[in-house]
Design an enzyme around this catalytic site. Structure first.
Site, PDB file in Angstrom:
ATOM      1  N   ALA A 271       0.842  -1.193   0.000  1.00  0.00           N
ATOM      2  CA  ALA A 271       0.000   0.000   0.000  1.00  0.00           C
ATOM      3  C   ALA A 271       0.878   1.244   0.000  1.00  0.00           C
ATOM      4  O   ALA A 271       2.036   1.209   0.430  1.00  0.00           O
ATOM      5  CB  ALA A 271      -0.891  -0.006   1.239  1.00  0.00           C
ATOM      6  N   GLY A 276       1.583   3.945 -11.160  1.00  0.00           N
ATOM      7  CA  GLY A 276       1.737   4.916 -12.241  1.00  0.00           C
ATOM      8  C   GLY A 276       2.453   4.231 -13.383  1.00  0.00           C
ATOM      9  O   GLY A 276       2.389   3.010 -13.522  1.00  0.00           O
ATOM     10  N   CYS A 279       2.043   1.953 -18.277  1.00  0.00           N
ATOM     11  CA  CYS A 279       1.193   0.792 -18.587  1.00  0.00           C
ATOM     12  C   CYS A 279      -0.095   0.740 -17.788  1.00  0.00           C
ATOM     13  O   CYS A 279      -1.175   0.942 -18.332  1.00  0.00           O
ATOM     14  CB  CYS A 279       1.986  -0.498 -18.390  1.00  0.00           C
ATOM     15  SG  CYS A 279       3.303  -0.669 -19.590  1.00  0.00           S
TER      16      CYS A 279
END
Ligand code: UDX
Length: 456
Positions: A271, A276, A279
């Site tokens: 977490a 980002g 892909c």
């Protein structure tokens, strides 16, 4: 990375004449690795700078281990690069399509201009039997469309076949993921094409890598589903992280506990600031957009939530910065550690770290960024930040530090030494890699996303 069974001299390889069209992360790695396996490879790109760099043995992006493979393949004389598509058609019997499919500027759908452009360019030159193999991540249905186009517009007509062979490589692990993948997936319409791909990948298959043979739409959907599942897993744990913060629970302990269940698994349950890169974000949006086009948009409604939870991770990091500074970010010297979307990469496409940096600047903070390799790329995206050359320079005088990309050197920071370098011992660990107890003990106020705030 080179396995001893990958040596063409070992005798288990039929040397194939291969082209790789598009030499970005995927294509440059594929070209170098296929040549290293022993094949005769030509890499094509429309960008002469990229071609010149690769031909000179320099990888134009940060990818550990790839330079060595590239240089070995060039030195062996099995790899060259060109900007002339006629060379590609003349050389190869198997053409791998590795161009990008970024998000469209005006919608969530994939921008197919590079794929379409490559096929438009190649098809008129295909004057003998060959196999075109798509590796790019595309909307389901693309392969069937391209197969028809190739047969209609190539001089060799029906002798030009198309297969789909999705790629699962991760940046930072590209070489290992190419030569020793978890699995190979191929979508084919003709058993002869499966045989051709088995020859290409013979040294990899010899190492007991599973090969899954499917039809064209299944192979396209495998890739989209794999990325959607990974994104969902990350957003699931980040959604629970929000509950942890609301209740005083600890997301890292929770992830360890649920991850022990083999049906769940611990990987991709870290977490923090969320996903980002070039892909996952664009792929889940394109998948959702394609489902809508197909009239089954509701089936992927959950991906809207996955995206929204992921964006909220960034908002929560900014909210934590405001909270730690009593809403007084304006004029504060804020240091951001990490700019790349993940460690071991200089890729800043849709980087969560840079999204947070831009927000903090909006709030009036004086932001200094340090990334071991991505400063240059980051400075074109967030030009109003200051870029530090060293970690020491970045930390000097900081009134708030945010660890946004978990590079090893940031994970190894010593809280006592670091405290002596900054002006205010305020830390936001957005990747949950620092021990909050140890940092608080050393005199820091530390907020970890999904674990709350600890005071000295
Ligand atoms: C991904 C897929 O893993 C790969 O199979 C596909 O071919 C391309 O997309 P990549 O984008 O290189 O690869 O990165 P990956 O390692 O998957 O990480 C993606 C993002 O998720 C990173 O921003 C990373 O920081 C984040 N992440 C990953 C988490 O936030 N938590 C995790 O537990 C794992």
């Amino acid at each position: 990375m080179r396995c001893n069974r990958c040596d063409p001299k070992a005798g288990n390889l039929t040397v194939m004449r291969i082209s790789v069209i598009g030499t970005g992360y995927l294509g440059a790695t594929h070209a170098a690795c296929m040549a290293d396996l022993g094949h005769e490879v030509i890499g094509f790109d429309v960008d002469p700078e990229k071609v010149a760099s690769l031909a000179a043995g320099t990888v134009p992006f940060h990818e550990p281990g790839l330079d060595a493979v590239l240089q070995r393949a060039l030195a062996a004389g099995r790899l060259r690069f060109t900007t002339a598509i006629a060379d590609v058609a003349a050389h190869a019997d198997v053409h791998f399509l590795c161009v990008g499919t970024p998000q469209s500027k005006d919608s969530n759908a994939a921008d197919m201009s590079q794929v379409n452009g490559a096929i438009d360019l190649l098809a008129p030159h295909l004057d003998r039997a060959c196999l075109v193999v798509g590796k790019s991540t595309v909307p389901v249905g693309t392969a069937q469309r391209l197969a028809a186009q190739l047969q209609d517009t190539s001089p060799a007509g029906a002798d030009v076949h198309l297969a789909w062979n999705p790629e699962f490589l991760r940046e930072g692990h590209a070489v290992a993921d190419t030569v020793a993948p978890d699995r190979l997936v191929i979508g084919v319409t003709d058993p002869a094409d499966e045989a051709t791909l088995r020859q290409v990948y013979a040294p990899i298959l010899a190492n007991d890598v599973p090969l899954i043979v499917a039809d064209l739409p299944t192979s396209e959907l495998v890739k989209a589903s794999a990325n959607a599942f990974l994104a969902t897993k990350i957003s699931f744990i980040n959604a629970i992280a929000e509950l942890c913060e609301a209740t005083g629970a600890d997301i890292t302990v929770l992830a360890d506990a649920i991850g022990r269940d083999e049906r769940i698994g611990r990987r991709f349950l870290n977490a923090g600031l969320g996903f980002g890169g070039g892909c996952l974000p664009k792929d889940i949006r394109a998948f959702r957009a394609r489902a809508t086009e197909l009239g089954v948009g509701e089936s992927l409604d959950l991906l809207d939530d996955v995206d929204a939870i992921n964006q909220r991770c960034r908002t929560r990091a900014v909210a934590a910065a405001l909270s730690l500074t009593s809403q007084q970010l304006a004029g504060k010297s804020v240091t951001i550690l990490g700019a790349a979307f993940k460690p071991d990469s200089d890729d800043v496409r849709d980087s969560p770290a840079l999204a947070v940096a831009a927000e903090l600047i909006e709030h009036g903070a004086q932001v200094t960024i340090f990334d071991p390799v991505a400063n240059q790329n980051a400075s074109t995206r967030v030009p109003t930040a200051t870029y530090a050359h060293t970690l020491e320079e970045a930390l000097a005088g900081a009134e708030l530090v945010l660890l946004l990309t978990e590079w090893k050197q940031f994970q190894d920071l010593d809280p006592i030494k670091t405290k002596s370098q900054v002006a205010m011992p305020l830390m936001i660990d957005a990747r949950n890699v620092l021990d909050p107890q140890q940092w608080a003990h050393a005199g820091w106020t530390i907020h970890s996303l999904g674990r709350g705030t600890r005071h000295p």
